[in-house]
Structure formats: structure tokens, C-alpha cells
Design an enzyme around this catalytic site. Structure first.
Site, PDB file in Angstrom:
ATOM      1  N   ASN A   1       0.208   0.069  -7.628  1.00  0.00           N
ATOM      2  CA  ASN A   1       1.068   1.238  -7.799  1.00  0.00           C
ATOM      3  C   ASN A   1       2.224   0.809  -8.679  1.00  0.00           C
ATOM      4  OD1 ASN A   1      -0.575   2.446  -5.839  1.00  0.00           O
ATOM      5  ND2 ASN A   1       0.788   1.855  -4.189  1.00  0.00           N
TER       6      ASN A   1
ATOM      7  N   HIS B   1       9.162  -5.611  -8.768  1.00  0.00           N
ATOM      8  CA  HIS B   1       8.576  -6.854  -9.274  1.00  0.00           C
ATOM      9  C   HIS B   1       7.076  -6.609  -9.475  1.00  0.00           C
ATOM     10  CE1 HIS B   1       8.835 -11.392  -9.452  1.00  0.00           C
ATOM     11  NE2 HIS B   1       7.541 -11.159  -9.565  1.00  0.00           N
TER      12      HIS B   1
ATOM     13  N   HIS C   1       3.511  -6.392  -9.044  1.00  0.00           N
ATOM     14  CA  HIS C   1       2.635  -6.805  -7.947  1.00  0.00           C
ATOM     15  C   HIS C   1       1.639  -5.706  -7.637  1.00  0.00           C
ATOM     16  CE1 HIS C   1       5.328  -4.189  -5.634  1.00  0.00           C
ATOM     17  NE2 HIS C   1       4.458  -4.238  -4.632  1.00  0.00           N
TER      18      HIS C   1
ATOM     19  N   GLN D   1      -1.741  -4.804  -4.513  1.00  0.00           N
ATOM     20  CA  GLN D   1      -2.160  -5.021  -3.141  1.00  0.00           C
ATOM     21  C   GLN D   1      -3.680  -5.075  -3.071  1.00  0.00           C
ATOM     22  OE1 GLN D   1       0.127  -2.803  -0.033  1.00  0.00           O
ATOM     23  NE2 GLN D   1       0.999  -1.688  -1.775  1.00  0.00           N
TER      24      GLN D   1
END
Length: 361
Positions: free
Chosen positions: A171, A182, A184, A186
Site C-alpha cells: 500500500n 518508509h 515497505h 506486507q
């Protein structure tokens, strides 16, 4: 690819990945000294015939931390611990402190509908140490490493008996609800095949049984021949606005030939797939000369230990904007009926993205 396995003070597992060997002595920090106490559970939706997960402990998850504190940055001050250590790693993966699945699994409550423990895993994937970077701005070999990481996580998580499907996703942007900026993503590892990939899997199985070849592979050939919506066409991978796009700037990224999962990619296909993905993400950011929000999910075969020649690894990206300054909100026909309504033709949006020139080093 080089790895180091670590354990955080609160018991969560972490794996560091790098393109070069990692030194000994690295330690995994954690902002949380105590073991995870929250427990999620599943409840059956009788009208939809699907599970819903409930994780009330997520109400206390990290939300818009102050600018001076970045929990996904390497820890430099022991008085303000973060989630990742200082060191020459490129990608870090650790168990989510606030998981919707897995964690401290407990007995589910007894209710008027069936319930079950929320078995599974939720992991955070830190793409880079640079908080100012983005996935699209990373060098190609870094994106290739990330794809290796996804393959490694899928192999590990999919080997667990309780796991039936593994979904890497990202996202990006406040417009889609991101509170930690930051770079990233999942990974969710589910105890069942979730409804959306299950439906796509069913359609793919039916097509393969009839045609003896993959559905997406067939569709990619049609998109390439048509050419109107192509954004990238390499020797092994493609990216395009699909003819059936449900979001104005929706893009699919995939190997040309069917591959079941990241774990089965060859070096050549992975390299071209990374270039296809980077091309799309650079076009997104360059379209309006600002960071472009999106949801990106990578679909692949279930992890049930069976062969799935009908499956075809691919990403679908859904940016929330329909014009430079207008978001696409889901209305009654989409939320209530699941029947999407588009205000723009995919060919028009594809032309906008085709006109954006990007250079990849």
C-alpha cells in the site's frame, strides 16, 4: 542472496536479506519489550460464505508517528528502538506486531455463527533502509532481490501446514490509508484461499481444463497483439492497462509465460519482471510529477503442495486517482453489487501512461 535469521526481544522472528554477505553479530531490535498478547479469530459470514478476521488489538497499532521517529529506520538510539538494526542489509522481513492472522492464536469465542482460530502469518517487508526512496526508485538488482525475498517467504510460509495461500502486497500513499511512509510492504499467509484469488483460481482451472493452457497467458498474447494498452513489452515480461480495467490507471505486470510463483522464476525472467515493474512505477510518478499512490498485490498459486499449471504469477496495481485531482471512490454499484462502473476508457488512460517517457539505468 544472503540471509541472517534473528529473534526480536519480544519473540518475533526477523530475516535480513542482502546482495552481499552479512556480518556476524547483528541483533534485532524492537520498540516493544513484551511478547505479543493480542489474539485474532475468524467469524463466518453466512450470506457471503466466507471468513472475516477480527483483531481488536490492532486498534493500538502504530499510527502516524512523529516525523522525528521512524519505526522502520535502522536503530541508532537504544533509547528509541525501532524495528530494524543498523547493518549492510538491503531488505528486512519481520513478523507484524499487530497481525490480523497468527500471532498469539487463542481459542475463538462461541457465537451464533461458526468461528475459528485466525491461523496464519502477517509479515512486514522493509524494501530499503532509505526512508526517502520508493520501490520504483530502487535499482533493478535491488528489485530483483526483493522478488527473491518474496519467493523465499512464499516457500517458507507455504510449507507450514496451516497456510493455503500467500499474498505479498504494497500500500503506497496516504490516499490508500498508509500511516508509515518508509518504503515497505506486507505479506499475508492465509489458512484458506481468500475469496478473490479463489474466484480467479476457479476461472483459471476451468479454462485450463478446456484449453490446456493458462488463461492469463492467453490473455497476454491478445493484449500484445492488440497493442493499444501496452506499457512494457520485454523478452520475458509485460505490463499493460488491461482491457477490463476496473480502476482508471489499473496496470497488470506479469511474466509472458505462466509461472506458478516467485519461487519458480528463472534469473532471466525475474530480471525482466523487475524491469517491467520499475517501468510502471516510474511512469506513475512521472505522470503528474509527484508520488503516485497505489495498491499492488501479487497473485500466484495456492500453497497446498499440488501442481497448479493453470496459475500465473502476476501483479495487479490499483491507483486510487481517476484524474489528477479526483479520487475514485467505490459507489453503491461497486460495494453493494460488486459491479464496477468506469468513467474512463482503459485505452485513454493507457495512452496517458504510454506518453510518459522514463529511463532505466
Amino acid at each position: 542472496m544472503h540471509t541472517v535469521e534473528l529473534t526480536k526481544p519480544d519473540g518475533r522472528r526477523m530475516t535480513l536479506y542482502a546482495r552481499q554477505p552479512l556480518p556476524a553479530g547483528l541483533q534485532a531490535p524492537s520498540p516493544f519489550p513484551d511478547p505479543l498478547a493480542g489474539a485474532a479469530h475468524l467469524r463466518w459470514h453466512p450470506l457471503r460464505g466466507e471468513w472475516v478476521t477480527y483483531a481488536a488489538h490492532r486498534q493500538g497499532r502504530t499510527f502516524l508517528p512523529p516525523p522525528e521517529y521512524n519505526p522502520l529506520a535502522p536503530m541508532t538510539d537504544p533509547a528509541n528502538p525501532t524495528e530494524v538494526p543498523v547493518g549492510p542489509w538491503d531488505v528486512a522481513v519481520f513478523e507484524n506486531r499487530f497481525p490480523s492472522l497468527g500471532g498469539a492464536v487463542a481459542a475463538p469465542p462461541e457465537l451464533i455463527v461458526p468461528t475459528a482460530p485466525a491461523e496464519g502469518r502477517c509479515e512486514v517487508v522493509v524494501f530499503t533502509q532509505d526512508r526517502e526512496a520508493s520501490l520504483g526508485a530502487l535499482p533493478l538488482d535491488h528489485i530483483e532481490l526483493l522478488m527473491r525475498v518474496w519467493g523465499d517467504r512464499i516457500r517458507r510460509l507455504g510449507a507450514e501446514d496451516a497456510i493455503q495461500y500467500v499474498l505479498p502486497f504494497e500500500n503506497r500513499g496516504a490516499e490508500v490509508g498508509v500511516t508509515l511512509h518508509h518504503p515497505h510492504g506486507q505479506i499475508y499467509a492465509y489458512p484458506v484461499v481468500p475469496p478473490v484469488p479463489a474466484r480467479m483460481q476457479q476461472v483459471a482451472v476451468e479454462h485450463y481444463a478446456k484449453e490446456k493452457r493458462g488463461l492469463l497467458e492467453t490473455h497476454i498474447e491478445k493484449e500484445v497483439r492488440d497493442g493499444q494498452r501496452m506499457l512494457y513489452e520485454g523478452p520475458h515480461a509485460v505490463a499493460f492497462v488491461p482491457v477490463c480495467a476496473r480502476y482508471p490507471y489499473e496496470v497488470w505486470v506479469a511474466p509472458i509465460r505462466a509461472v506458478e510463483s516467485f519461487a519458480q522464476l528463472t534469473d532471466e525472467v525475474r530480471a525482466d519482471l523487475a524491469r517491467a515493474l520499475k517501468t510502471v512505477l516510474l511512469k506513475f510518478d512521472a505522470l503528474w510529477q509527484r508520488p503516485f499512490p497505489y495498491l499492488m498485490a501479487w497473485y500466484q498459486a495456492p500453497t497446498d503442495g499440488q501442481p497448479h499449471p493453470e496459475s500465473h504469477l502476476h501483479a495487479q496495481l490499483w491507483p486510487p486517482y481517476r484524474t489528477r485531482d479526483r479520487l475514485k471512490y467505490l459507489a453503491g454499484t461497486e460495494l453493494a453489487a460488486g459491479f464496477f462502473a468506469m468513467d474512463a476508457l482503459p485505452e485513454e488512460k493507457a495512452r496517458e501512461l504510454q506518453q510518459v517517457e522514463v529511463r532505466i539505468q
